[in-house]
Design an enzyme around this catalytic site. Structure first.
Site, PDB file in Angstrom:
ATOM      1  N   HIS A 132       0.793  -1.229   0.000  1.00 16.70           N
ATOM      2  CA  HIS A 132       0.000   0.000   0.000  1.00 16.70           C
ATOM      3  C   HIS A 132       0.827   1.283   0.000  1.00 16.70           C
ATOM      4  O   HIS A 132       0.275   2.367  -0.140  1.00 16.70           O
ATOM      5  CB  HIS A 132      -0.940   0.033   1.203  1.00 16.70           C
TER       6      HIS A 132
HETATM    7  C1  UD1 Z   1      -1.831   5.649   5.873  1.00 17.88           C
HETATM    8  C2  UD1 Z   1      -0.541   6.111   6.583  1.00 17.88           C
HETATM    9  C3  UD1 Z   1       0.451   4.954   6.663  1.00 17.88           C
HETATM   10  C4  UD1 Z   1      -0.185   3.697   7.226  1.00 17.88           C
HETATM   11  C5  UD1 Z   1      -1.453   3.373   6.442  1.00 17.88           C
HETATM   12  C6  UD1 Z   1      -2.170   2.169   6.980  1.00 17.88           C
HETATM   13  C7  UD1 Z   1      -0.071   8.513   6.136  1.00 17.88           C
HETATM   14  C8  UD1 Z   1       0.820   9.463   5.423  1.00 17.88           C
HETATM   15  N1  UD1 Z   1       0.125   7.189   5.850  1.00 17.88           N
HETATM   16  O1  UD1 Z   1      -1.483   5.338   4.528  1.00 17.88           O
HETATM   17  O2  UD1 Z   1       1.525   5.339   7.507  1.00 17.88           O
HETATM   18  O3  UD1 Z   1       0.722   2.619   7.092  1.00 17.88           O
HETATM   19  O4  UD1 Z   1      -2.338   4.509   6.528  1.00 17.88           O
HETATM   20  O5  UD1 Z   1      -3.155   1.734   6.078  1.00 17.88           O
HETATM   21  O6  UD1 Z   1      -0.874   8.931   6.941  1.00 17.88           O
HETATM   22  N2  UD1 Z   1      -8.840   5.123   1.143  1.00 17.88           N
HETATM   23  C9  UD1 Z   1     -10.125   4.633   1.011  1.00 17.88           C
HETATM   24  N3  UD1 Z   1     -10.816   4.315   2.158  1.00 17.88           N
HETATM   25  C10 UD1 Z   1     -10.287   4.483   3.402  1.00 17.88           C
HETATM   26  C11 UD1 Z   1      -8.989   5.008   3.518  1.00 17.88           C
HETATM   27  C12 UD1 Z   1      -8.280   5.318   2.373  1.00 17.88           C
HETATM   28  O7  UD1 Z   1     -10.638   4.454  -0.087  1.00 17.88           O
HETATM   29  O8  UD1 Z   1     -10.965   4.165   4.396  1.00 17.88           O
HETATM   30  C13 UD1 Z   1      -8.071   5.437  -0.088  1.00 17.88           C
HETATM   31  C14 UD1 Z   1      -8.223   6.855  -0.531  1.00 17.88           C
HETATM   32  O9  UD1 Z   1      -8.201   6.883  -1.914  1.00 17.88           O
HETATM   33  C15 UD1 Z   1      -6.978   7.523  -0.020  1.00 17.88           C
HETATM   34  C16 UD1 Z   1      -5.966   6.386  -0.125  1.00 17.88           C
HETATM   35  O10 UD1 Z   1      -6.714   5.208   0.159  1.00 17.88           O
HETATM   36  O11 UD1 Z   1      -6.635   8.648  -0.749  1.00 17.88           O
HETATM   37  C17 UD1 Z   1      -4.795   6.502   0.791  1.00 17.88           C
HETATM   38  O12 UD1 Z   1      -5.226   6.691   2.142  1.00 17.88           O
HETATM   39  P1  UD1 Z   1      -4.305   7.543   3.172  1.00 17.88           P
HETATM   40  O13 UD1 Z   1      -4.962   7.545   4.499  1.00 17.88           O
HETATM   41  O14 UD1 Z   1      -3.943   8.836   2.538  1.00 17.88           O
HETATM   42  O15 UD1 Z   1      -2.946   6.754   3.205  1.00 17.88           O
HETATM   43  P2  UD1 Z   1      -2.607   5.214   3.432  1.00 17.88           P
HETATM   44  O16 UD1 Z   1      -1.931   4.728   2.197  1.00 17.88           O
HETATM   45  O17 UD1 Z   1      -3.786   4.447   3.946  1.00 17.88           O
END
Ligand code: UD1
Length: 363
Positions: free
Chosen positions: A204
């Site tokens: 991820h």
């Molecule tokens: C975040 C953390 C990372 C952690 C990870 C666990 C940061 C910078 N990174 O990364 O340290 O290891 O969480 O999973 O904070 N999305 C959904 N549904 C959700 C959540 C996210 O669809 O419930 C999608 C969205 O398109 C979003 C993308 O996933 O833009 C990334 O989510 P984000 O929270 O920005 O970062 P993670 O990659 O999850």
């Protein structure tokens, strides 16, 4: 005494489950839980609250997804309001997400002490969003709860010495606590897998999955290894990875891999406990594989959990098909599991007594 605890993303729910429960069990303080809303899908958030018995948060900031700046700014502004309203003795933040940094910054600017759980982790490259979050959070924190001696040494190298304590890893506590509830055989059956004869993979990280070349190469490597070693690969897909596979037109490359939706804690740990091998770019999962006695191929240029790679148990690997295949074959070789490096399974209790001792004096 009142402590605010801020969570927002999957790894933080796991840590809160233990620390919130330990604080309540000890009657140590009034524990007020805040959810930033960084993770919001049912299988990214609710499932953890349900399985791990985390109470409904008193505040939900609803920040959702967005660019790093937008997300951090939204959580920062919303946290300022909550902190002014609640006026806690201190704020607990976990790990290295945008939620962590936003909370730490909001509290520091209101002169509210910050307690950083999983302090002192350092990892290259310095430009990685999580590394920026870690370093900045540590530099505005008051109390530092480190998982290992190495983490305390990393802080000392940046002249942070006061308030630093090595307490162990709350994820190890949780693993030991929940292990009796793991159901490896039933979960393998449900996924049509033979215990000991499959690989669990998770990918991820932005630097891995936001690059079409890296993502395609990792999927190719996993498929080839699955065919070569005759070990099916189960890949629970983070929503970010799912979106990129579609966007980059890579669906053909997952034909040889079994993709499923993200899994809750119990289901994932049940599978890890029965896997031949774990392939991951998750900080938490590389440790959880070790707790389950499984080796992990860590698809990252570096790791904050160096104790495991220094011991040769976990193997770092570039996001390239041939390198991934070779690392997976190497990690199938049996070796003696390194002795416990992340505490005694009582990190949450150690944190609760440290926090209670430190901040009760101020009330
Ligand atoms: C975040 C953390 C990372 C952690 C990870 C666990 C940061 C910078 N990174 O990364 O340290 O290891 O969480 O999973 O904070 N999305 C959904 N549904 C959700 C959540 C996210 O669809 O419930 C999608 C969205 O398109 C979003 C993308 O996933 O833009 C990334 O989510 P984000 O929270 O920005 O970062 P993670 O990659 O999850």
């Amino acid at each position: 005494m009142k402590i605010l605890s801020l969570v927002g993303a999957r790894p933080q729910f796991v840590k809160e489950a233990l620390i919130g429960a330990a604080a309540r069990a000890a009657g140590a303080w009034n524990h007020v839980l805040v959810h930033s809303g960084q993770h919001y899908d049912m299988n990214m958030s609710d499932v953890f609250f349900r399985e791990l018995g985390i109470p409904t948060p008193q505040h939900h900031l609803g920040i959702g997804s967005g660019s790093h700046g937008a997300m951090t700014a939204a959580a920062l502004a919303a946290m300022e309001g909550v902190l002014q309203q609640e006026r806690p003795n201190a704020l607990l933040v976990y790990g290295d997400t945008n939620t962590t940094l936003a909370g730490a910054l909001a509290a520091a600017k209101l002169c509210i002490p910050v307690i950083h759980v999983e302090a002192g982790i350092r990892q290259q490259p310095k430009s990685m969003p999580e590394e920026i979050n870690r370093v900045l959070t540590d530099h505005v924190s008051t109390l530092f709860c480190c998982c290992s001696r190495q983490a305390a040494e990393n802080l000392a190298a940046e002249n942070i010495r006061d308030g630093v304590h090595v307490v162990g890893d709350v994820m190890y506590d949780l693993f030991l606590r929940m292990q009796p509830h793991f159901t490896p055989e039933a979960t393998c059956n449900a996924h049509n897998l033979e215990p000991g004869r499959f690989v669990v993979a998770t990918l991820h990280r932005d630097f891995n999955v936001d690059s079409p070349t890296a993502l395609a190469s990792m999927l190719r490597g996993l498929s080839r290894f699955a065919a070569d070693a005759d070990l099916p690969v189960l890949l629970p897909l983070h929503p970010r990875t799912q979106k990129r596979i579609t966007e980059f037109n890579l669906s053909a490359l997952v034909q040889g891999i079994t993709c499923v939706d993200p899994l809750g804690y119990l289901e994932l740990m049940s599978l890890v406990s029965a896997a031949a091998l774990v392939v991951t770019d998750s900080g938490g999962l590389q440790k959880e594989a070790y707790y389950a006695g499984r080796r992990a191929v860590v698809v990252m240029p570096d790791t904050g959990w160096r104790e495991l790679t220094d011991a040769g148990w976990n193997l770092l690997c570039a996001p390239a098909a041939d390198k991934l295949e070779a690392a997976c074959h190497a990690a199938l070789q049996p070796m003696a599991c390194p002795a416990a490096v992340y505490g005694d399974g009582k990190a949450a209790e150690h944190i609760v007594s440290l926090v209670a001792g430190r901040f009760a004096r101020l009330t």
